[in-house]
Design a protein around this motif. Sequence first.
Motif, PDB file in Angstrom:
ATOM      1  N   LYS A 167     -17.165  10.405 113.943  1.00  0.00           N
ATOM      2  CA  LYS A 167     -16.718  11.742 113.538  1.00  0.00           C
ATOM      3  C   LYS A 167     -17.289  12.041 112.149  1.00  0.00           C
ATOM      4  N   TYR A 168     -17.184  13.266 111.731  1.00  0.00           N
ATOM      5  CA  TYR A 168     -17.863  13.699 110.511  1.00  0.00           C
ATOM      6  C   TYR A 168     -17.446  12.894 109.276  1.00  0.00           C
ATOM      7  N   LYS A 169     -16.155  12.761 109.051  1.00  0.00           N
ATOM      8  CA  LYS A 169     -15.686  12.055 107.855  1.00  0.00           C
ATOM      9  C   LYS A 169     -16.166  10.604 107.844  1.00  0.00           C
ATOM     10  N   GLY A 170     -16.042   9.921 108.976  1.00  0.00           N
ATOM     11  CA  GLY A 170     -16.474   8.530 109.055  1.00  0.00           C
ATOM     12  C   GLY A 170     -17.967   8.377 108.857  1.00  0.00           C
ATOM     13  N   ILE A 171     -18.733   9.307 109.406  1.00  0.00           N
ATOM     14  CA  ILE A 171     -20.197   9.254 109.234  1.00  0.00           C
ATOM     15  C   ILE A 171     -20.560   9.463 107.767  1.00  0.00           C
ATOM     16  N   CYS A 172     -19.877  10.404 107.095  1.00  0.00           N
ATOM     17  CA  CYS A 172     -20.125  10.608 105.661  1.00  0.00           C
ATOM     18  C   CYS A 172     -19.815   9.340 104.875  1.00  0.00           C
ATOM     19  N   GLU A 173     -18.672   8.739 105.183  1.00  0.00           N
ATOM     20  CA  GLU A 173     -18.237   7.558 104.428  1.00  0.00           C
ATOM     21  C   GLU A 173     -19.081   6.327 104.711  1.00  0.00           C
ATOM     22  N   VAL A 174     -19.455   6.120 105.979  1.00  0.00           N
ATOM     23  CA  VAL A 174     -20.145   4.879 106.362  1.00  0.00           C
ATOM     24  C   VAL A 174     -21.662   5.038 106.291  1.00  0.00           C
ATOM     25  N   ASP A 175     -22.206   6.023 106.982  1.00  0.00           N
ATOM     26  CA  ASP A 175     -23.662   6.135 107.112  1.00  0.00           C
ATOM     27  C   ASP A 175     -24.335   6.654 105.838  1.00  0.00           C
ATOM     28  N   ARG A 176     -23.619   7.425 105.040  1.00  0.00           N
ATOM     29  CA  ARG A 176     -24.202   7.945 103.802  1.00  0.00           C
ATOM     30  C   ARG A 176     -23.653   7.206 102.586  1.00  0.00           C
ATOM     31  N   ASP A 177     -22.371   7.389 102.287  1.00  0.00           N
ATOM     32  CA  ASP A 177     -21.801   6.911 101.024  1.00  0.00           C
ATOM     33  C   ASP A 177     -21.802   5.390 100.888  1.00  0.00           C
ATOM     34  N   SER A 178     -21.599   4.682 101.977  1.00  0.00           N
ATOM     35  CA  SER A 178     -21.559   3.219 101.901  1.00  0.00           C
ATOM     36  C   SER A 178     -22.909   2.620 101.534  1.00  0.00           C
ATOM     37  N   CYS A 179     -23.993   3.324 101.819  1.00  0.00           N
ATOM     38  CA  CYS A 179     -25.319   2.832 101.402  1.00  0.00           C
ATOM     39  C   CYS A 179     -25.384   2.731  99.885  1.00  0.00           C
ATOM     40  N   GLN A 180     -24.818   3.717  99.191  1.00  0.00           N
ATOM     41  CA  GLN A 180     -24.790   3.682  97.723  1.00  0.00           C
ATOM     42  C   GLN A 180     -23.881   2.567  97.230  1.00  0.00           C
ATOM     43  N   LYS A 193     -24.679  19.428 107.912  1.00  0.00           N
ATOM     44  CA  LYS A 193     -25.362  18.168 108.167  1.00  0.00           C
ATOM     45  C   LYS A 193     -24.747  17.448 109.356  1.00  0.00           C
ATOM     46  N   GLY A 194     -25.608  16.879 110.191  1.00  0.00           N
ATOM     47  CA  GLY A 194     -25.148  16.072 111.313  1.00  0.00           C
ATOM     48  C   GLY A 194     -25.371  14.601 111.021  1.00  0.00           C
ATOM     49  N   MET A 195     -25.107  13.758 112.009  1.00  0.00           N
ATOM     50  CA  MET A 195     -25.183  12.316 111.831  1.00  0.00           C
ATOM     51  C   MET A 195     -26.560  11.864 111.339  1.00  0.00           C
ATOM     52  N   MET A 196     -27.618  12.382 111.938  1.00  0.00           N
ATOM     53  CA  MET A 196     -28.959  11.932 111.556  1.00  0.00           C
ATOM     54  C   MET A 196     -29.298  12.366 110.128  1.00  0.00           C
ATOM     55  N   ASP A 197     -28.873  13.569 109.742  1.00  0.00           N
ATOM     56  CA  ASP A 197     -29.084  14.035 108.366  1.00  0.00           C
ATOM     57  C   ASP A 197     -28.355  13.124 107.381  1.00  0.00           C
ATOM     58  N   LEU A 198     -27.124  12.758 107.715  1.00  0.00           N
ATOM     59  CA  LEU A 198     -26.330  11.910 106.834  1.00  0.00           C
ATOM     60  C   LEU A 198     -26.898  10.496 106.750  1.00  0.00           C
ATOM     61  N   LYS A 199     -27.412   9.967 107.862  1.00  0.00           N
ATOM     62  CA  LYS A 199     -28.079   8.660 107.827  1.00  0.00           C
ATOM     63  C   LYS A 199     -29.296   8.717 106.896  1.00  0.00           C
ATOM     64  N   PHE A 200     -30.073   9.793 106.983  1.00  0.00           N
ATOM     65  CA  PHE A 200     -31.253   9.941 106.132  1.00  0.00           C
ATOM     66  C   PHE A 200     -30.844  10.028 104.659  1.00  0.00           C
ATOM     67  N   GLN A 201     -29.749  10.734 104.371  1.00  0.00           N
ATOM     68  CA  GLN A 201     -29.249  10.790 102.999  1.00  0.00           C
ATOM     69  C   GLN A 201     -28.849   9.398 102.521  1.00  0.00           C
ATOM     70  N   GLY A 202     -28.219   8.621 103.396  1.00  0.00           N
ATOM     71  CA  GLY A 202     -27.861   7.240 103.038  1.00  0.00           C
ATOM     72  C   GLY A 202     -29.087   6.397 102.731  1.00  0.00           C
ATOM     73  N   GLU A 203     -30.136   6.529 103.556  1.00  0.00           N
ATOM     74  CA  GLU A 203     -31.394   5.817 103.292  1.00  0.00           C
ATOM     75  C   GLU A 203     -31.926   6.194 101.911  1.00  0.00           C
ATOM     76  N   ASN A 204     -31.893   7.489 101.597  1.00  0.00           N
ATOM     77  CA  ASN A 204     -32.418   7.952 100.311  1.00  0.00           C
ATOM     78  C   ASN A 204     -31.577   7.458  99.141  1.00  0.00           C
ATOM     79  N   LEU A 205     -30.269   7.369  99.318  1.00  0.00           N
ATOM     80  CA  LEU A 205     -29.428   6.805  98.258  1.00  0.00           C
ATOM     81  C   LEU A 205     -29.816   5.357  97.983  1.00  0.00           C
TER      82      LEU A 205
END
Length: 130
Positions: free
Chosen positions: A12-25, A75-87
């Motif tokens: 879901k959106y919140k979990g994807i933000c927290e795990v796929d994006r923010d957790s990379c940082q 932003k969707g899941m793939m966008d958020l994953k890409f943001q996580g990669e960039n972080l």
Amino acid sequence: AQAVFFAAQGQKYKGICEVDRDSCQIVADVALEQGVPRVLLVSSMLTDPRNRFALTRMILNSPIITGFSGFCHRKGMMDLKFQGENLLRQSGQPYTIVRPGHLINGKLGQAQILAGQTDFFSWRCEIYTG
């Protein structure tokens, strides 16, 4: 530790933000703080926005996957994953990003692995280092 292996998927959106994006940082920051030589991130093929018209990416980036609250977000899941990669890339932490491709792209023992930063549509496994 010689490396941190990070392979997680939010739901879901919140979990994807927290795990796929923010957790990379978070992983990058803790690894730097602890002196870990490398972070290995397992991401997903087609995360780069240049692949936005690939059907697989469109489906994975859709509200069906991101969660219907995703209709309210740009932003969707793939966008958020890409943001996580960039972080991770921008963190200063040495990293390796693996974008697994199809597991049927060749005979056993002959599958191709693409090493380099092409960031464009590929069904092969991609590996990026920095």
